[in-house]
Design an enzyme around this catalytic site. Structure first.
Site, PDB file in Angstrom:
ATOM      1  CG  HIS A 163      -0.146   0.364   2.500  1.00 36.74           C
ATOM      2  ND1 HIS A 163       0.575  -0.573   3.192  1.00 36.74           N
ATOM      3  CD2 HIS A 163       0.022   1.524   3.173  1.00 36.74           C
ATOM      4  CE1 HIS A 163       1.146  -0.012   4.242  1.00 36.74           C
ATOM      5  NE2 HIS A 163       0.832   1.261   4.266  1.00 36.74           N
TER       6      HIS A 163
HETATM    7  C1  UD1 Z   1      -1.618   6.071   5.518  1.00 36.51           C
HETATM    8  C2  UD1 Z   1      -0.252   6.577   6.008  1.00 36.51           C
HETATM    9  C3  UD1 Z   1       0.772   5.445   5.894  1.00 36.51           C
HETATM   10  C4  UD1 Z   1       0.286   4.192   6.603  1.00 36.51           C
HETATM   11  C5  UD1 Z   1      -1.103   3.811   6.101  1.00 36.51           C
HETATM   12  C6  UD1 Z   1      -1.622   2.651   6.918  1.00 36.51           C
HETATM   13  C7  UD1 Z   1       0.313   8.949   5.633  1.00 36.51           C
HETATM   14  C8  UD1 Z   1       1.081   9.871   4.788  1.00 36.51           C
HETATM   15  N1  UD1 Z   1       0.229   7.674   5.169  1.00 36.51           N
HETATM   16  O1  UD1 Z   1      -1.494   5.752   4.139  1.00 36.51           O
HETATM   17  O2  UD1 Z   1       1.980   5.854   6.487  1.00 36.51           O
HETATM   18  O3  UD1 Z   1       1.193   3.146   6.338  1.00 36.51           O
HETATM   19  O4  UD1 Z   1      -1.990   4.928   6.264  1.00 36.51           O
HETATM   20  O5  UD1 Z   1      -2.561   1.904   6.241  1.00 36.51           O
HETATM   21  O6  UD1 Z   1      -0.201   9.328   6.660  1.00 36.51           O
HETATM   22  N2  UD1 Z   1      -8.903   5.268   1.731  1.00 36.51           N
HETATM   23  C9  UD1 Z   1     -10.132   4.661   1.873  1.00 36.51           C
HETATM   24  N3  UD1 Z   1     -10.617   4.486   3.126  1.00 36.51           N
HETATM   25  C10 UD1 Z   1      -9.967   4.887   4.238  1.00 36.51           C
HETATM   26  C11 UD1 Z   1      -8.720   5.518   4.088  1.00 36.51           C
HETATM   27  C12 UD1 Z   1      -8.205   5.682   2.820  1.00 36.51           C
HETATM   28  O7  UD1 Z   1     -10.764   4.290   0.903  1.00 36.51           O
HETATM   29  O8  UD1 Z   1     -10.474   4.693   5.350  1.00 36.51           O
HETATM   30  C13 UD1 Z   1      -8.318   5.433   0.373  1.00 36.51           C
HETATM   31  C14 UD1 Z   1      -8.647   6.783  -0.252  1.00 36.51           C
HETATM   32  O9  UD1 Z   1      -8.783   6.581  -1.637  1.00 36.51           O
HETATM   33  C15 UD1 Z   1      -7.387   7.591   0.016  1.00 36.51           C
HETATM   34  C16 UD1 Z   1      -6.294   6.529  -0.045  1.00 36.51           C
HETATM   35  O10 UD1 Z   1      -6.901   5.348   0.471  1.00 36.51           O
HETATM   36  O11 UD1 Z   1      -7.189   8.612  -0.900  1.00 36.51           O
HETATM   37  C17 UD1 Z   1      -5.047   6.874   0.754  1.00 36.51           C
HETATM   38  O12 UD1 Z   1      -5.373   7.189   2.108  1.00 36.51           O
HETATM   39  P1  UD1 Z   1      -4.380   8.068   3.013  1.00 36.51           P
HETATM   40  O13 UD1 Z   1      -4.914   8.221   4.371  1.00 36.51           O
HETATM   41  O14 UD1 Z   1      -3.999   9.323   2.291  1.00 36.51           O
HETATM   42  O15 UD1 Z   1      -3.056   7.256   3.041  1.00 36.51           O
HETATM   43  P2  UD1 Z   1      -2.775   5.703   3.211  1.00 36.51           P
HETATM   44  O16 UD1 Z   1      -2.311   5.182   1.900  1.00 36.51           O
HETATM   45  O17 UD1 Z   1      -3.937   5.049   3.862  1.00 36.51           O
HETATM   46  N1  UDP Z   2      -3.576  -5.390   9.245  1.00 33.36           N
HETATM   47  C1  UDP Z   2      -4.877  -5.852   9.496  1.00 33.36           C
HETATM   48  N2  UDP Z   2      -5.645  -6.233   8.419  1.00 33.36           N
HETATM   49  C2  UDP Z   2      -5.185  -6.180   7.144  1.00 33.36           C
HETATM   50  C3  UDP Z   2      -3.872  -5.713   6.899  1.00 33.36           C
HETATM   51  C4  UDP Z   2      -3.096  -5.313   7.972  1.00 33.36           C
HETATM   52  O1  UDP Z   2      -5.307  -5.923  10.647  1.00 33.36           O
HETATM   53  O2  UDP Z   2      -5.930  -6.548   6.223  1.00 33.36           O
HETATM   54  C5  UDP Z   2      -2.749  -4.936  10.387  1.00 33.36           C
HETATM   55  C6  UDP Z   2      -1.398  -5.600  10.535  1.00 33.36           C
HETATM   56  O3  UDP Z   2      -1.497  -6.747  11.363  1.00 33.36           O
HETATM   57  C7  UDP Z   2      -0.545  -4.510  11.172  1.00 33.36           C
HETATM   58  C8  UDP Z   2      -1.157  -3.235  10.634  1.00 33.36           C
HETATM   59  O4  UDP Z   2      -2.451  -3.569  10.150  1.00 33.36           O
HETATM   60  O5  UDP Z   2      -0.682  -4.509  12.582  1.00 33.36           O
HETATM   61  C9  UDP Z   2      -0.293  -2.668   9.545  1.00 33.36           C
HETATM   62  O6  UDP Z   2      -0.949  -1.621   8.936  1.00 33.36           O
HETATM   63  P1  UDP Z   2      -0.508  -1.032   7.533  1.00 33.36           P
HETATM   64  O7  UDP Z   2       0.262  -2.048   6.787  1.00 33.36           O
HETATM   65  O8  UDP Z   2      -1.719  -0.469   6.914  1.00 33.36           O
HETATM   66  O9  UDP Z   2       0.405   0.217   7.942  1.00 33.36           O
HETATM   67  P2  UDP Z   2       1.955   0.378   8.252  1.00 33.36           P
HETATM   68  O10 UDP Z   2       2.321  -0.533   9.352  1.00 33.36           O
HETATM   69  O11 UDP Z   2       2.702   0.123   6.995  1.00 33.36           O
HETATM   70  O12 UDP Z   2       2.068   1.827   8.619  1.00 33.36           O
END
Ligand code: UD1
Ligand code: UDP
Length: 361
Positions: free
Chosen positions: A205
């Site tokens: 992601h």
């Molecule tokens: C964010 C964090 C990243 C973290 C990740 C965990 C930042 C810069 N990035 O990335 O460090 O690893 O969360 O998963 O803070 N969206 C949905 N539903 C949601 C949230 C997001 O559909 O509840 C979709 C939207 O299209 C959105 C895209 O995901 O534009 C990205 O969401 P965003 O919160 O900007 O960043 P993440 O990729 O989730």
């Molecule tokens: N995770 C979860 N369900 C999923 C994918 C990830 O519960 O389908 C959990 C995973 O066990 C870990 C956390 O989400 O604890 C990691 O989140 P993510 O990879 O979104 O963010 P990052 O750690 O890279 O910031």
């Protein structure tokens, strides 16, 4: 003392859960503020339910947007609430936009900031999280470094040693608190017709991977090659960001990759614990795989979690298809006896003790 816990995304909810549990156990005066950076049921509410967490007192409903939009909305929203609440300390965890904006809002109001998971560096500034980590560390008062290495990084950047505490990572607490329950309760293997060690688990992601068509395509190709070479299926609970980008780029998912919706924590822990190997660009999963002794290949060129590669539990493949295949082959031949340097499952207890001891500047 009034503690303010601010969180906004899936990993923050999971990694903050042991801290919240500790506050409840000690009957402390604390409140939760949710920015709602993540808002989809399966990235947000499911974790409050499963982890039995109290509902946030405040919700900023920030949602998605550009970096500036998201960060600015959180800054404004958090400031308003902090002015009203008069918190003594704000606790944030990790490296998201929620973390940076909340820490900055608090610091400007002269409210103490405790940064959990301080001192991580990928030394790759194009990663938005790297900017968030550095800036958050440098405006925090209490820096909870998960490992000695993280402490060393902070010292080298000139942060005073009296502000740095090596506590372990709360991810270990979360795994220890939930893994047995996950193994007992989750029926995900049966539901997906999987056998123990009979599949690969994948997630991707990270913006630098999935917002780049070439890298995303190459990763998918590499994972497909892995699946064919070892005759095992790949389960991929897909992040909504990646789903959106696949559509934008009009990329098809190879047949051997089984896309499913993001899972709750218990199902996901069970999938991780029983996988033959994990392919990921997630920060939290590099730690979890190391803790659970499941080999990991990280689909990135760098990591802020070098502890997992140094002990032999993780290899960096980048996005090159052939390199992904090579790294998987290597990791499959490893024995699983590596050390876990991320802690012993007592990080939250330590963090709260330190917060209580350091009530004043
Ligand atoms: C964010 C964090 C990243 C973290 C990740 C965990 C930042 C810069 N990035 O990335 O460090 O690893 O969360 O998963 O803070 N969206 C949905 N539903 C949601 C949230 C997001 O559909 O509840 C979709 C939207 O299209 C959105 C895209 O995901 O534009 C990205 O969401 P965003 O919160 O900007 O960043 P993440 O990729 O989730
Ligand atoms: N995770 C979860 N369900 C999923 C994918 C990830 O519960 O389908 C959990 C995973 O066990 C870990 C956390 O989400 O604890 C990691 O989140 P993510 O990879 O979104 O963010 P990052 O750690 O890279 O910031």
């Amino acid at each position: 003392m009034k503690i303010f816990i601010i969180l906004g995304t899936r990993p923050e909810i999971i990694k903050m859960s042991p801290v919240i549990r500790e506050c409840i156990k000690k009957k402390l005066n604390f409140s939760i503020l949710h920015t709602n950076q993540h808002y989809s049921e399966n990235l947000d509410k499911v974790f409050f339910k499963e982890l039995n967490l109290p509902q946030p007192k405040y919700n900023l409903n920030v949602g998605s947007g550009t970096h500036a939009e998201q960060t600015a909305k959180i800054l404004v929203g958090v400031e308003k609430i902090l002015l009203k609440e008069k918190a003594d300390i704000v606790l944030v965890e990790g490296d998201t936009n929620t973390v940076l904006a909340s820490a900055l809002a608090a610091a400007k109001l002269h409210i103490r900031v405790g940064h959990i998971e301080a001192g991580l560096r990928s030394y790759y500034r194009e990663m938005p999280e790297e900017i968030n980590r550095i800036l958050t560390d440098h405006c925090s008062d209490l820096l909870f470094a998960p490992t000695k290495k993280a402490r060393g990084i902070l010292l080298n950047e000139g942060i005073s040693k009296k502000n740095i505490f090596v506590t372990g990572n709360t991810v270990v607490d979360a795994v220890f608190q939930n893994l047995k329950l996950a193994e007992k309760k989750s029926k995900i293997l049966e539901k997906l017709h999987l056998s123990k060690r009979g599949y690969f688990l994948m997630t991707a992601h990270r913006a630098e991977n999935v917002d780049n068509k070439d890298r995303l395509e190459s990763i998918l190709k590499g994972v497909e090659m892995v699946s064919k070479r070892f005759s095992l299926s790949v389960i991929y609970p897909i992040h909504p960001r990646t789903r959106k980008m696949l559509k934008n780029f009009k990329l098809a998912i190879p047949k051997s990759i089984n896309l499913i919706e993001p899972l709750g924590y218990l199902d996901f822990l069970k999938l991780e614990n029983n996988a033959r190997l994990i392919l990921t660009d997630s920060g939290g999963m590099q730690e979890e795989s190391c803790i659970m002794k499941v080999p990991c290949v990280t689909l990135r060129d760098n990591t802020e979690r070098p502890e997992s590669t140094e002990v032999g539990g993780n290899l960096l493949s980048g996005a090159n298809s052939l390199k992904i295949l090579k790294c998987v082959s290597k990791m499959l031949n490893k024995n699983r006896k590596w050390k876990n340097l991320f802690g012993f499952g007592k990080a939250a207890e330590k963090i709260i003790k330190i917060v209580q001891k350091n009530e004043k500047r």
